[in-house]
Design a protein around this motif. Sequence first.
Motif, PDB file in Angstrom:
ATOM      1  N   ARG A  38       0.803  -1.225   0.000  1.00  0.00           N
ATOM      2  CA  ARG A  38       0.000   0.000   0.000  1.00  0.00           C
ATOM      3  C   ARG A  38       0.835   1.274   0.000  1.00  0.00           C
ATOM      4  O   ARG A  38       0.296   2.366  -0.194  1.00  0.00           O
ATOM      5  CB  ARG A  38      -0.914   0.017   1.232  1.00  0.00           C
ATOM      6  N   LEU A  39       2.121   1.159   0.263  1.00  0.00           N
ATOM      7  CA  LEU A  39       2.938   2.359   0.408  1.00  0.00           C
ATOM      8  C   LEU A  39       2.927   3.273  -0.823  1.00  0.00           C
ATOM      9  O   LEU A  39       2.894   4.502  -0.669  1.00  0.00           O
ATOM     10  CB  LEU A  39       4.378   1.968   0.754  1.00  0.00           C
ATOM     11  N   PRO A  40       2.977   2.748  -2.059  1.00  0.00           N
ATOM     12  CA  PRO A  40       2.948   3.669  -3.208  1.00  0.00           C
ATOM     13  C   PRO A  40       1.731   4.588  -3.214  1.00  0.00           C
ATOM     14  O   PRO A  40       1.849   5.785  -3.475  1.00  0.00           O
ATOM     15  CB  PRO A  40       2.951   2.713  -4.409  1.00  0.00           C
ATOM     16  N   SER A  41       0.547   4.036  -2.895  1.00  0.00           N
ATOM     17  CA  SER A  41      -0.653   4.882  -2.886  1.00  0.00           C
ATOM     18  C   SER A  41      -0.714   5.759  -1.640  1.00  0.00           C
ATOM     19  O   SER A  41      -1.162   6.912  -1.697  1.00  0.00           O
ATOM     20  CB  SER A  41      -1.904   4.014  -2.967  1.00  0.00           C
ATOM     21  N   LEU A  42      -0.251   5.255  -0.505  1.00  0.00           N
ATOM     22  CA  LEU A  42      -0.294   6.018   0.735  1.00  0.00           C
ATOM     23  C   LEU A  42       0.664   7.204   0.706  1.00  0.00           C
ATOM     24  O   LEU A  42       0.375   8.269   1.262  1.00  0.00           O
ATOM     25  CB  LEU A  42       0.040   5.124   1.929  1.00  0.00           C
ATOM     26  N   LEU A  43       1.828   7.023   0.076  1.00  0.00           N
ATOM     27  CA  LEU A  43       2.862   8.057   0.081  1.00  0.00           C
ATOM     28  C   LEU A  43       2.978   8.790  -1.248  1.00  0.00           C
ATOM     29  O   LEU A  43       3.790   9.702  -1.376  1.00  0.00           O
ATOM     30  CB  LEU A  43       4.218   7.436   0.451  1.00  0.00           C
ATOM     31  N   PRO A  47       6.671   2.325  -6.615  1.00  0.00           N
ATOM     32  CA  PRO A  47       7.056   1.162  -5.797  1.00  0.00           C
ATOM     33  C   PRO A  47       8.557   1.044  -5.583  1.00  0.00           C
ATOM     34  O   PRO A  47       9.012   0.683  -4.489  1.00  0.00           O
ATOM     35  CB  PRO A  47       6.507  -0.020  -6.600  1.00  0.00           C
ATOM     36  N   ALA A  48       9.353   1.353  -6.612  1.00  0.00           N
ATOM     37  CA  ALA A  48      10.805   1.269  -6.465  1.00  0.00           C
ATOM     38  C   ALA A  48      11.320   2.258  -5.425  1.00  0.00           C
ATOM     39  O   ALA A  48      12.293   1.979  -4.715  1.00  0.00           O
ATOM     40  CB  ALA A  48      11.488   1.515  -7.815  1.00  0.00           C
ATOM     41  N   ASP A  49      10.662   3.394  -5.337  1.00  0.00           N
ATOM     42  CA  ASP A  49      11.081   4.404  -4.350  1.00  0.00           C
ATOM     43  C   ASP A  49      10.633   4.035  -2.938  1.00  0.00           C
ATOM     44  O   ASP A  49      11.368   4.243  -1.968  1.00  0.00           O
ATOM     45  CB  ASP A  49      10.526   5.778  -4.730  1.00  0.00           C
ATOM     46  N   THR A  50       9.434   3.473  -2.824  1.00  0.00           N
ATOM     47  CA  THR A  50       8.943   3.129  -1.486  1.00  0.00           C
ATOM     48  C   THR A  50       9.703   1.954  -0.878  1.00  0.00           C
ATOM     49  O   THR A  50       9.640   1.747   0.335  1.00  0.00           O
ATOM     50  CB  THR A  50       7.440   2.801  -1.521  1.00  0.00           C
ATOM     51  N   SER A  51      10.425   1.193  -1.697  1.00  0.00           N
ATOM     52  CA  SER A  51      11.235   0.110  -1.134  1.00  0.00           C
ATOM     53  C   SER A  51      12.320   0.647  -0.203  1.00  0.00           C
ATOM     54  O   SER A  51      12.855  -0.086   0.639  1.00  0.00           O
ATOM     55  CB  SER A  51      11.871  -0.722  -2.255  1.00  0.00           C
ATOM     56  N   TRP A  52      12.630   1.943  -0.335  1.00  0.00           N
ATOM     57  CA  TRP A  52      13.629   2.552   0.548  1.00  0.00           C
ATOM     58  C   TRP A  52      13.126   2.644   1.995  1.00  0.00           C
ATOM     59  O   TRP A  52      13.922   2.829   2.911  1.00  0.00           O
ATOM     60  CB  TRP A  52      14.006   3.940   0.036  1.00  0.00           C
ATOM     61  N   VAL A  53      11.836   2.508   2.200  1.00  0.00           N
ATOM     62  CA  VAL A  53      11.303   2.496   3.569  1.00  0.00           C
ATOM     63  C   VAL A  53      11.869   1.295   4.335  1.00  0.00           C
ATOM     64  O   VAL A  53      12.091   1.375   5.550  1.00  0.00           O
ATOM     65  CB  VAL A  53       9.760   2.455   3.531  1.00  0.00           C
ATOM     66  N   ILE A  54      12.112   0.200   3.632  1.00  0.00           N
ATOM     67  CA  ILE A  54      12.733  -0.977   4.238  1.00  0.00           C
ATOM     68  C   ILE A  54      14.250  -0.853   4.222  1.00  0.00           C
ATOM     69  O   ILE A  54      14.929  -1.070   5.228  1.00  0.00           O
ATOM     70  CB  ILE A  54      12.311  -2.261   3.503  1.00  0.00           C
ATOM     71  N   THR A  55      14.790  -0.479   3.067  1.00  0.00           N
ATOM     72  CA  THR A  55      16.247  -0.431   2.897  1.00  0.00           C
ATOM     73  C   THR A  55      16.893   0.579   3.838  1.00  0.00           C
ATOM     74  O   THR A  55      17.966   0.336   4.400  1.00  0.00           O
ATOM     75  CB  THR A  55      16.597  -0.078   1.437  1.00  0.00           C
ATOM     76  N   SER A  99       3.198  11.877   5.493  1.00  0.00           N
ATOM     77  CA  SER A  99       2.202  11.618   4.450  1.00  0.00           C
ATOM     78  C   SER A  99       2.864  11.559   3.075  1.00  0.00           C
ATOM     79  O   SER A  99       2.185  11.454   2.063  1.00  0.00           O
ATOM     80  CB  SER A  99       1.114  12.689   4.468  1.00  0.00           C
ATOM     81  N   SER A 100       4.197  11.651   3.061  1.00  0.00           N
ATOM     82  CA  SER A 100       4.952  11.551   1.811  1.00  0.00           C
ATOM     83  C   SER A 100       6.212  10.733   2.074  1.00  0.00           C
ATOM     84  O   SER A 100       6.511  10.352   3.219  1.00  0.00           O
ATOM     85  CB  SER A 100       5.315  12.946   1.277  1.00  0.00           C
ATOM     86  N   LEU A 101       6.959  10.470   1.016  1.00  0.00           N
ATOM     87  CA  LEU A 101       8.050   9.500   1.096  1.00  0.00           C
ATOM     88  C   LEU A 101       9.225   9.980   1.946  1.00  0.00           C
ATOM     89  O   LEU A 101       9.735   9.227   2.784  1.00  0.00           O
ATOM     90  CB  LEU A 101       8.540   9.159  -0.318  1.00  0.00           C
ATOM     91  N   VAL A 102       9.664  11.207   1.765  1.00  0.00           N
ATOM     92  CA  VAL A 102      10.891  11.670   2.418  1.00  0.00           C
ATOM     93  C   VAL A 102      10.789  11.634   3.947  1.00  0.00           C
ATOM     94  O   VAL A 102      11.665  11.078   4.615  1.00  0.00           O
ATOM     95  CB  VAL A 102      11.282  13.080   1.924  1.00  0.00           C
ATOM     96  N   PRO A 103       9.740  12.199   4.563  1.00  0.00           N
ATOM     97  CA  PRO A 103       9.666  12.087   6.027  1.00  0.00           C
ATOM     98  C   PRO A 103       9.498  10.653   6.512  1.00  0.00           C
ATOM     99  O   PRO A 103       9.965  10.311   7.605  1.00  0.00           O
ATOM    100  CB  PRO A 103       8.463  12.961   6.391  1.00  0.00           C
ATOM    101  N   MET A 104       8.832   9.808   5.726  1.00  0.00           N
ATOM    102  CA  MET A 104       8.711   8.409   6.115  1.00  0.00           C
ATOM    103  C   MET A 104      10.080   7.742   6.154  1.00  0.00           C
ATOM    104  O   MET A 104      10.417   7.023   7.106  1.00  0.00           O
ATOM    105  CB  MET A 104       7.791   7.668   5.150  1.00  0.00           C
ATOM    106  N   ILE A 105      10.903   7.986   5.131  1.00  0.00           N
ATOM    107  CA  ILE A 105      12.247   7.406   5.117  1.00  0.00           C
ATOM    108  C   ILE A 105      13.069   7.958   6.278  1.00  0.00           C
ATOM    109  O   ILE A 105      13.809   7.217   6.935  1.00  0.00           O
ATOM    110  CB  ILE A 105      12.936   7.688   3.765  1.00  0.00           C
ATOM    111  N   ALA A 106      12.933   9.250   6.557  1.00  0.00           N
ATOM    112  CA  ALA A 106      13.659   9.847   7.688  1.00  0.00           C
ATOM    113  C   ALA A 106      13.264   9.167   8.997  1.00  0.00           C
ATOM    114  O   ALA A 106      14.123   8.859   9.838  1.00  0.00           O
ATOM    115  CB  ALA A 106      13.384  11.346   7.754  1.00  0.00           C
ATOM    116  N   GLY A 107      11.979   8.930   9.177  1.00  0.00           N
ATOM    117  CA  GLY A 107      11.532   8.254  10.387  1.00  0.00           C
ATOM    118  C   GLY A 107      12.059   6.836  10.493  1.00  0.00           C
ATOM    119  O   GLY A 107      12.476   6.386  11.565  1.00  0.00           O
ATOM    120  N   ARG A 108      12.085   6.137   9.370  1.00  0.00           N
ATOM    121  CA  ARG A 108      12.579   4.762   9.371  1.00  0.00           C
ATOM    122  C   ARG A 108      14.095   4.711   9.613  1.00  0.00           C
ATOM    123  O   ARG A 108      14.596   3.765  10.224  1.00  0.00           O
ATOM    124  CB  ARG A 108      12.235   4.078   8.052  1.00  0.00           C
ATOM    125  N   VAL A 109      14.818   5.714   9.161  1.00  0.00           N
ATOM    126  CA  VAL A 109      16.247   5.787   9.459  1.00  0.00           C
ATOM    127  C   VAL A 109      16.458   5.920  10.964  1.00  0.00           C
ATOM    128  O   VAL A 109      17.289   5.223  11.560  1.00  0.00           O
ATOM    129  CB  VAL A 109      16.907   6.973   8.708  1.00  0.00           C
TER     130      VAL A 109
END
Length: 481
Positions: A38-43, A47-55, A99-109
């Motif tokens: 669901r991350l591509p639609s949520l953020l 899909p290739a970019d949202t994989s960075w939430v895990i990486t 609600s977007s990709l960059v802050p989500m990745i920052a939080g996951r870091v």
Amino acid sequence: MSQVQAAPPRPNVVVAVLAVGGIVVSLMQTLVIPLIPRLPSLLGAAPADTSWVITATLLAGAVATPVVGRLGDMYGKRRMLLVSLVLLIAGSVTAALASSLVPMIAGRVLQGLAVGVIPLGISIMRDELPAERLGAATAMMSSSLGVGGALGLPASAILIENTNWHMLFWTAAGLGVVVTALVLAFVPESNVRTGGRFDLVGAIGLSAALVCLLLAISKGADWGWTDGLTLGLFAATVVLLVLWGWFELRTRGPLVDLRTSARRQVLVTNLASVMFAFSMFAMSLVLPQILQLPAVTGYGLGQSLLVTGLVLVPSGLVMMATSPISARISRARGPKITLMLGALVVALGYAVGAVLMSAIWQLLIVSALIGAGIGLAYGSMPALIMGAVPVSETAAANSLNTLMRAIGTSVSSAVAGMILAHMTISLGPVAMPSQDGFRLIMGLGSGAALITIAIAAFIPNRGVRRRPAVSRPDEMVAAAR
């Protein structure tokens, strides 16, 4: 200046608090798995970019683990434990507000930077607990990595199905606050310190090498294993590690004492840890997919994400239940034997799984068997490491062992992903992983567990069972010799 302590630390409370902290931190690894589709639609991202939430979490954890371990030895393990928990809380809040990709990745870091809680907790136990309690306590703390991972999937599935997805991260933040308060209240600070100056150059060098290695492993399937970027990252890893090793051997107070790490018991244990982590992670990649694939495939069980998570829960509970058994076997026969026995049980579990995968009860047996083996083996690793390093290097040595496990799971994920991408069946216009692909991964998991046994056989018997944990400053010199 001396400090008067109102009461000595209560071992049961210290162990419980640290184990809960380990479980909460390890929950972060599987918390977002149900969200991945669901991350591509949520953020609003590809899909290739949202994989960075895990990486991003993987890379941050790899960088933080050895650094936090060394800082814990130098400036206080409890202090760095609290810093790690604050980072976990900050990351969870950042992701909850995203609600977007960059802050989500920052939080996951930021969440990934908290992975050092587990090796720090093991090191605190060595400093604070009586010798007769240490084995069982460190076994439980070590297995908390698997327990949290097993519990994270059903917990996140329940939250996603019944609340807004942001509650995943608000819940994580709340758990972090609770654990932080418990640590402040019940966990003492150790007086065992190494002192000296932090090896900033060594930290930067090792971090750069780890980022290159894990980035190549985790993204190689997407970029192509023969792509110039992938090969360049692998080559950069080799060059950076050579230069880093050369520097570490020539600096005073290195980030990682390579001479200690090269001791036979430490080196072989770390090699066995890489191989065992490769083996044990295969379960997390195979069982959920078999459970969720549609029944029309002939081997998928068509279960919901919640049921899938619940099937994996017993493996986490078995891990925790086998932790005290692991400690008893280690006291009687030595942690080397415990590690080999755990790997043997995991190999048996995968062998059973290659045959029994057509019903939920069969997969419950498989996951419980593998969970029992993980609990035995993971409980023995801290004992092997701490039996060969001085107390002043406990956190750094345990952190390095944790890092070795992370590398093993990353390689396992990459290999399994490559196999399942190439061994498929067609279901209309959709390609799905084949049953033969799942069986091959289970075979590799069993084989890796058997290789772990072969590697562990080279761990020296001398002193592995008899040697007590070094806990007094006057014993540090003797332990270092």
